[in-house]
Design a protein around this motif. Structure first.
Motif, PDB file in Angstrom:
ATOM      1  N   PHE A   1       0.830  -1.206   0.000  1.00 33.31           N
ATOM      2  CA  PHE A   1       0.000   0.000   0.000  1.00 33.31           C
ATOM      3  C   PHE A   1       0.870   1.264   0.000  1.00 33.31           C
ATOM      4  O   PHE A   1       1.935   1.294   0.629  1.00 33.31           O
ATOM      5  N   LEU A   2       0.357   2.285  -0.660  1.00 27.19           N
ATOM      6  CA  LEU A   2       1.000   3.598  -0.630  1.00 27.19           C
ATOM      7  C   LEU A   2       0.078   4.560   0.122  1.00 27.19           C
ATOM      8  O   LEU A   2      -1.115   4.652  -0.197  1.00 27.19           O
ATOM      9  N   LEU A   3       0.648   5.250   1.112  1.00 25.79           N
ATOM     10  CA  LEU A   3      -0.116   6.219   1.902  1.00 25.79           C
ATOM     11  C   LEU A   3       0.606   7.567   1.882  1.00 25.79           C
ATOM     12  O   LEU A   3       1.816   7.623   1.616  1.00 25.79           O
ATOM     13  N   CYS A   4      -0.136   8.615   2.209  1.00 23.30           N
ATOM     14  CA  CYS A   4       0.440   9.961   2.269  1.00 23.30           C
ATOM     15  C   CYS A   4       0.091  10.588   3.618  1.00 23.30           C
ATOM     16  O   CYS A   4      -1.092  10.720   3.945  1.00 23.30           O
ATOM     17  N   PRO A   5       1.070  10.961   4.421  1.00 19.90           N
ATOM     18  CA  PRO A   5       0.755  11.555   5.732  1.00 19.90           C
ATOM     19  C   PRO A   5      -0.081  12.834   5.578  1.00 19.90           C
ATOM     20  O   PRO A   5       0.136  13.594   4.626  1.00 19.90           O
TER      21      PRO A   5
ATOM     22  N   ASP B   1       5.851  11.637  -0.065  1.00 15.92           N
ATOM     23  CA  ASP B   1       5.993  12.910   0.645  1.00 15.92           C
ATOM     24  C   ASP B   1       4.802  13.810   0.359  1.00 15.92           C
ATOM     25  O   ASP B   1       4.499  14.078  -0.806  1.00 15.92           O
ATOM     26  N   PRO B   2       4.148  14.314   1.411  1.00 15.42           N
ATOM     27  CA  PRO B   2       3.043  15.244   1.186  1.00 15.42           C
ATOM     28  C   PRO B   2       3.584  16.587   0.683  1.00 15.42           C
ATOM     29  O   PRO B   2       4.722  16.937   0.989  1.00 15.42           O
ATOM     30  N   LEU B   3       2.790  17.288  -0.087  1.00 12.12           N
ATOM     31  CA  LEU B   3       3.228  18.583  -0.618  1.00 12.12           C
ATOM     32  C   LEU B   3       2.369  19.700  -0.043  1.00 12.12           C
ATOM     33  O   LEU B   3       1.147  19.573   0.041  1.00 12.12           O
ATOM     34  N   PRO B   4       3.011  20.801   0.359  1.00 15.89           N
ATOM     35  CA  PRO B   4       2.241  21.942   0.873  1.00 15.89           C
ATOM     36  C   PRO B   4       1.313  22.476  -0.203  1.00 15.89           C
ATOM     37  O   PRO B   4       1.633  22.409  -1.402  1.00 15.89           O
ATOM     38  N   GLY B   5       0.146  22.940   0.212  1.00 16.06           N
ATOM     39  CA  GLY B   5      -0.801  23.499  -0.758  1.00 16.06           C
ATOM     40  C   GLY B   5      -1.711  22.449  -1.372  1.00 16.06           C
ATOM     41  O   GLY B   5      -2.577  22.783  -2.183  1.00 16.06           O
TER      42      GLY B   5
ATOM     43  N   ALA C   1      -5.229  19.266  -9.018  1.00 20.18           N
ATOM     44  CA  ALA C   1      -4.554  18.888 -10.267  1.00 20.18           C
ATOM     45  C   ALA C   1      -3.104  18.445 -10.066  1.00 20.18           C
ATOM     46  O   ALA C   1      -2.652  17.472 -10.682  1.00 20.18           O
ATOM     47  N   ALA C   2      -2.369  19.123  -9.179  1.00 21.26           N
ATOM     48  CA  ALA C   2      -0.940  18.825  -9.021  1.00 21.26           C
ATOM     49  C   ALA C   2      -0.675  17.469  -8.366  1.00 21.26           C
ATOM     50  O   ALA C   2       0.452  16.971  -8.388  1.00 21.26           O
ATOM     51  N   GLU C   3      -1.707  16.869  -7.786  1.00 15.63           N
ATOM     52  CA  GLU C   3      -1.497  15.561  -7.148  1.00 15.63           C
ATOM     53  C   GLU C   3      -1.201  14.462  -8.176  1.00 15.63           C
ATOM     54  O   GLU C   3      -0.436  13.539  -7.905  1.00 15.63           O
ATOM     55  N   GLY C   4      -1.820  14.567  -9.347  1.00 18.87           N
ATOM     56  CA  GLY C   4      -1.631  13.531 -10.384  1.00 18.87           C
ATOM     57  C   GLY C   4      -0.158  13.347 -10.720  1.00 18.87           C
ATOM     58  O   GLY C   4       0.401  12.247 -10.565  1.00 18.87           O
ATOM     59  N   PRO C   5       0.530  14.426 -11.158  1.00 20.78           N
ATOM     60  CA  PRO C   5       1.961  14.309 -11.468  1.00 20.78           C
ATOM     61  C   PRO C   5       2.805  13.907 -10.262  1.00 20.78           C
ATOM     62  O   PRO C   5       3.807  13.193 -10.417  1.00 20.78           O
ATOM     63  N   ALA C   6       2.414  14.323  -9.055  1.00 20.35           N
ATOM     64  CA  ALA C   6       3.213  13.970  -7.866  1.00 20.35           C
ATOM     65  C   ALA C   6       3.197  12.458  -7.645  1.00 20.35           C
ATOM     66  O   ALA C   6       4.233  11.824  -7.399  1.00 20.35           O
ATOM     67  N   TYR C   7       2.023  11.861  -7.737  1.00 17.43           N
ATOM     68  CA  TYR C   7       1.941  10.400  -7.571  1.00 17.43           C
ATOM     69  C   TYR C   7       2.611   9.682  -8.747  1.00 17.43           C
ATOM     70  O   TYR C   7       3.309   8.681  -8.558  1.00 17.43           O
ATOM     71  N   ALA C   8       2.416  10.191  -9.962  1.00 13.77           N
ATOM     72  CA  ALA C   8       3.037   9.562 -11.143  1.00 13.77           C
ATOM     73  C   ALA C   8       4.556   9.537 -10.972  1.00 13.77           C
ATOM     74  O   ALA C   8       5.221   8.532 -11.276  1.00 13.77           O
ATOM     75  N   GLU C   9       5.092  10.633 -10.453  1.00 14.46           N
ATOM     76  CA  GLU C   9       6.533  10.733 -10.227  1.00 14.46           C
ATOM     77  C   GLU C   9       7.000   9.685  -9.199  1.00 14.46           C
ATOM     78  O   GLU C   9       8.049   9.057  -9.376  1.00 14.46           O
ATOM     79  N   TRP C  10       6.218   9.486  -8.158  1.00 16.33           N
ATOM     80  CA  TRP C  10       6.578   8.474  -7.153  1.00 16.33           C
ATOM     81  C   TRP C  10       6.705   7.097  -7.836  1.00 16.33           C
ATOM     82  O   TRP C  10       7.666   6.357  -7.595  1.00 16.33           O
ATOM     83  N   PHE C  11       5.740   6.795  -8.683  1.00  9.15           N
ATOM     84  CA  PHE C  11       5.774   5.479  -9.336  1.00  9.15           C
ATOM     85  C   PHE C  11       6.949   5.369 -10.306  1.00  9.15           C
ATOM     86  O   PHE C  11       7.620   4.329 -10.367  1.00  9.15           O
ATOM     87  N   ARG C  12       7.231   6.424 -11.054  1.00  5.17           N
ATOM     88  CA  ARG C  12       8.377   6.387 -11.978  1.00  5.17           C
ATOM     89  C   ARG C  12       9.664   6.156 -11.191  1.00  5.17           C
ATOM     90  O   ARG C  12      10.478   5.304 -11.548  1.00  5.17           O
ATOM     91  N   THR C  13       9.793   6.876 -10.098  1.00  3.55           N
ATOM     92  CA  THR C  13      10.995   6.755  -9.265  1.00  3.55           C
ATOM     93  C   THR C  13      11.117   5.337  -8.699  1.00  3.55           C
ATOM     94  O   THR C  13      12.212   4.861  -8.447  1.00  3.55           O
TER      95      THR C  13
END
Ligand code: ARG
Length: 267
Positions: free
Chosen positions: A8-12, A59-63, A92-104
């Motif tokens: 599972f992937l979670l975000c604080p 990692d959670p992102l501010p905003g 909207a910015a959450e999509g790329p943030a999660y996609a980046e996690w998976f790419r990494t």
């Protein structure tokens, strides 16, 4: 009932708050308690770990106050990732943030052409994917998901704005069993569900209103809101083990247990 160990992937909920309203539960004027939100979320995380599951964190992102709702971040089936593309600009910015996690983390990611809110509306159930539309996910994303994830997709129409994501109205219990609240679906979709799952566990309105269907099941243990008493009884009667998890602070944003959990399915 046999549990299968999950990843599972979670975000604080570091930046969790209700600062805008994109569903009927969200009232920005009502205060949220950040410390309580974190304590409730920590309990969810430790319950999952205690059940033997692997929990990873992004990692959670501010905003991005809704980023705690990891289920919306992507859909992962068979090691393939179909990225999320949010309906509202605020997320909207959450999509790329999660996609980046998976790419990494070494996953191939398909960047979505159509609006879809990840596992909020796309729920893998055995060999098929149950897919919601009506409020958030565009029906065209259902076809895209079928292609990208190579699974049969069953489209379902949500009609009650309180249950704006499929995972607020339906939960997958194991490869063949689900539970759902019929009145959240159009008459045609209710027919589809009855035909595919004649023995499904049916929730009543009270179960649905306390977000009892926003549950995380590993095939045996079902984490859900403790207020969903009727649903918990039904689950026990079928041999599942209901485990109450109070996420009252997150409910102020219109989310509960399942919303906080994204399953990383490597097969
Ligand atoms: N405030 C968030 C929204 O409206 C809640 C998302 C809940 N997530 C879920 N998987 N149902 O988008």
């Amino acid at each position: 009932m046999t549990a299968r160990t999950r990843r599972f992937l979670l975000c604080p909920p570091t930046y969790f708050d209700v600062t805008y309203s994109i569903n009927p539960w969200m009232e920005p004027a009502k205060p949220t308690d950040g410390a309580l939100a974190l304590a409730q979320w920590e309990r969810l995380r430790s319950l999952l770990i205690g059940l033997g599951h692997t929990v990873e964190l992004i990692d959670p992102l501010p905003g991005l106050p809704d980023m705690v709702f990891a289920a919306n971040g992507a859909t992962v089936v068979g090691g393939r990732v179909y990225s999320a593309r949010f309906r509202h600009a605020q997320r909207a910015a959450e999509g790329p943030a999660y996609a980046e996690w998976f790419r990494t983390h070494g996953f191939p990611v398909h960047d979505a052409d159509h609006v879809n809110e990840g596992e909020g509306d796309l729920l893998a159930a055995g060999d098929r994917i149950l897919a919601g539309t009506g409020f958030r996910t565009d029906a065209r994303a259902h076809e895209e998901a079928a292609r990208v994830l190579d699974r049969q997709v069953i489209g379902l129409h949500l009609v009650d704005p309180r249950f704006y994501h499929l995972d607020t109205a339906l939960a997958v219990l194991d490869d063949d069993q689900i539970m759902y609240y019929p009145a959240a679906f159009s008459a045609r979709s209710q027919d589809v569900l009855r035909r595919l799952y004649p023995d499904a566990v049916l929730a009543d309105e009270q179960d649905a209103e306390v977000f009892g269907l926003n549950a995380v099941s590993d095939g045996r243990n079902v984490l859900l809101a403790p207020q969903a008493v009727h649903l918990a009884r039904e689950l026990s009667a079928r041999g599942f083990v209901p485990i109450g998890i109070d996420l009252s602070e997150l409910l102020k944003a219109g989310g509960s247990a399942k919303c906080c959990v994204l399953e990383v399915r490597e097969s």
